[in-house]
Motif scaffolding. Structure first.
Motif, mmCIF file in Angstrom:
data_model
loop_
_atom_site.group_PDB
_atom_site.id
_atom_site.type_symbol
_atom_site.label_atom_id
_atom_site.label_comp_id
_atom_site.label_asym_id
_atom_site.label_seq_id
_atom_site.Cartn_x
_atom_site.Cartn_y
_atom_site.Cartn_z
ATOM 1 N N ALA A 118 -28.799 53.841 -2.811
ATOM 2 C CA ALA A 118 -29.893 53.472 -1.908
ATOM 3 C C ALA A 118 -30.901 54.616 -1.791
ATOM 4 N N VAL A 127 -31.273 55.826 3.757
ATOM 5 C CA VAL A 127 -30.698 54.487 3.938
ATOM 6 C C VAL A 127 -29.175 54.552 4.035
ATOM 7 N N GLU A 147 -28.041 55.762 7.397
ATOM 8 C CA GLU A 147 -28.103 54.727 8.427
ATOM 9 C C GLU A 147 -26.935 53.750 8.283
ATOM 10 N N SER A 184 -27.910 59.942 -1.766
ATOM 11 C CA SER A 184 -28.897 59.099 -2.446
ATOM 12 C C SER A 184 -29.414 59.868 -3.652
ATOM 13 N N ASP A 230 -28.011 48.855 1.290
ATOM 14 C CA ASP A 230 -29.249 48.441 1.966
ATOM 15 C C ASP A 230 -28.976 47.388 3.024
ATOM 16 N N ALA A 262 -27.363 48.978 6.102
ATOM 17 C CA ALA A 262 -28.323 49.765 6.882
ATOM 18 C C ALA A 262 -29.383 48.890 7.542
ATOM 19 N N ARG A 263 -29.363 47.605 7.275
ATOM 20 C CA ARG A 263 -30.390 46.659 7.726
ATOM 21 C C ARG A 263 -31.755 47.026 7.144
ATOM 22 N N ASN A 264 -31.745 47.687 6.004
ATOM 23 C CA ASN A 264 -32.985 48.030 5.323
ATOM 24 C C ASN A 264 -33.543 46.831 4.572
ATOM 25 N N VAL A 265 -32.637 45.960 4.137
ATOM 26 C CA VAL A 265 -32.998 44.713 3.452
ATOM 27 C C VAL A 265 -32.218 43.587 4.118
#
Length: 263
Positions: A111, A115, A118, A137, A198, A201-204
């Motif tokens: 990620a 990310v 998180e 990362s 992702d 992490a609630r990134n996507v």
């Protein structure tokens, strides 16, 4: 896998053997370690023309059905896969299953910057302990840099994590795992998980459950990332349907040829 360890039945889709295993059996067995890959339609298509990717796949201890479309194809071929076990469903199920097991610790690799950290924060909050012990990362193109790869191996080993969760995208993550799988001192379970970090992490955002169950999650993914994913789903992966049809025809021809005829 060793037959004495209750090896699950496998379903062959094109030239990939997929484990026909239930959720409960899988989660229980993962404590023993191994390498987990989660084939989907895109993997199956790429495996037809990428020998290095195909070789990496042979090292997997578990090949799990990551796609409702693959599950539908297995039914069409007459050998239905019992459970769809995608990486993004498996990982949270895994860490919840072993939440109280202090022997299970996780290193997140992949990620974008920040990310994975998180995801680490959220997972550790959910399980109530420092289960994810470290994250990293890697920079773009790291897989071609032997020094950078050695650095990652040292980080994973120094963390003493027993699980390495790799989210680098296919086929990069599978090839990387295959190349370095014997370098880890404590990580006995290595999981190739794609965009799962992702998601954690609630990134996507993940597709709604109903979309996944209907086999149309790919539409949601295209809507999210059209520039990156439209070609994969609408061009590159289309031959899958024809290849499965050819497999079905080939099996039917073989069955007819095995029927004895009168002299």
């Amino acid at each position: 896998m060793n037959p004495s360890q209750s090896v699950p039945q496998q379903v062959k889709i094109l030239d990939v053997e997929i484990d026909n295993i239930t959720w409960s059996d899988l989660l229980r067995q993962l404590k023993s370690g191994g390498i987990v890959f989660t084939p989907n339609v895109d993997h199956i298509v790429k495996l037809q023309k990428d020998p290095e990717f195909f070789l990496a796949y042979q090292a997997a201890t578990y090949r799990l059905c990551d796609s409702k479309i693959l599950q539908m194809a297995s039914r069409f071929l007459g050998t239905p896969i019992r459970d769809k076990i995608s990486g993004s469903d498996l990982f949270p199920a895994f860490y919840q299953y072993y939440a109280k097991d202090e022997e299970v610790t996780i290193f997140l690799l992949g990620a974008a910057e920040g990310v994975a950290e998180e995801a680490q924060r959220r997972i550790n909050h959910k399980v109530g302990r420092n289960m994810v012990v470290q994250t990293y990362s890697p920079p773009y193109g790291f897989e071609k840099d032997e020094q950078e790869c050695a650095k990652i191996i040292d980080m994973v080993n120094e963390s003493k994590a027993t699980v390495l969760a790799v989210g680098l995208g296919a086929p990069k993550q599978e090839k990387w795992i295959y190349k370095y799988k014997d370098c880890f001192e404590h990580a006995k379970l290595i999981m190739a998980l794609g965009a799962t970090i992702d998601f954690e992490a609630r990134n996507v955002a993940r597709a709604p459950k109903w979309a996944s169950e209907l086999g149309v999650e790919w539409i949601f993914r295209i809507w999210q990332e059209p520039k990156r994913l439209w070609r994969r789903y609408l061009v590159d992966d289309l031959p899958f349907l024809w290849m499965v049809l050819q497999q079905k025809r080939g099996e039917n021809r073989q069955k007819r040829s095995e029927v004895p005829t009168d002299a």
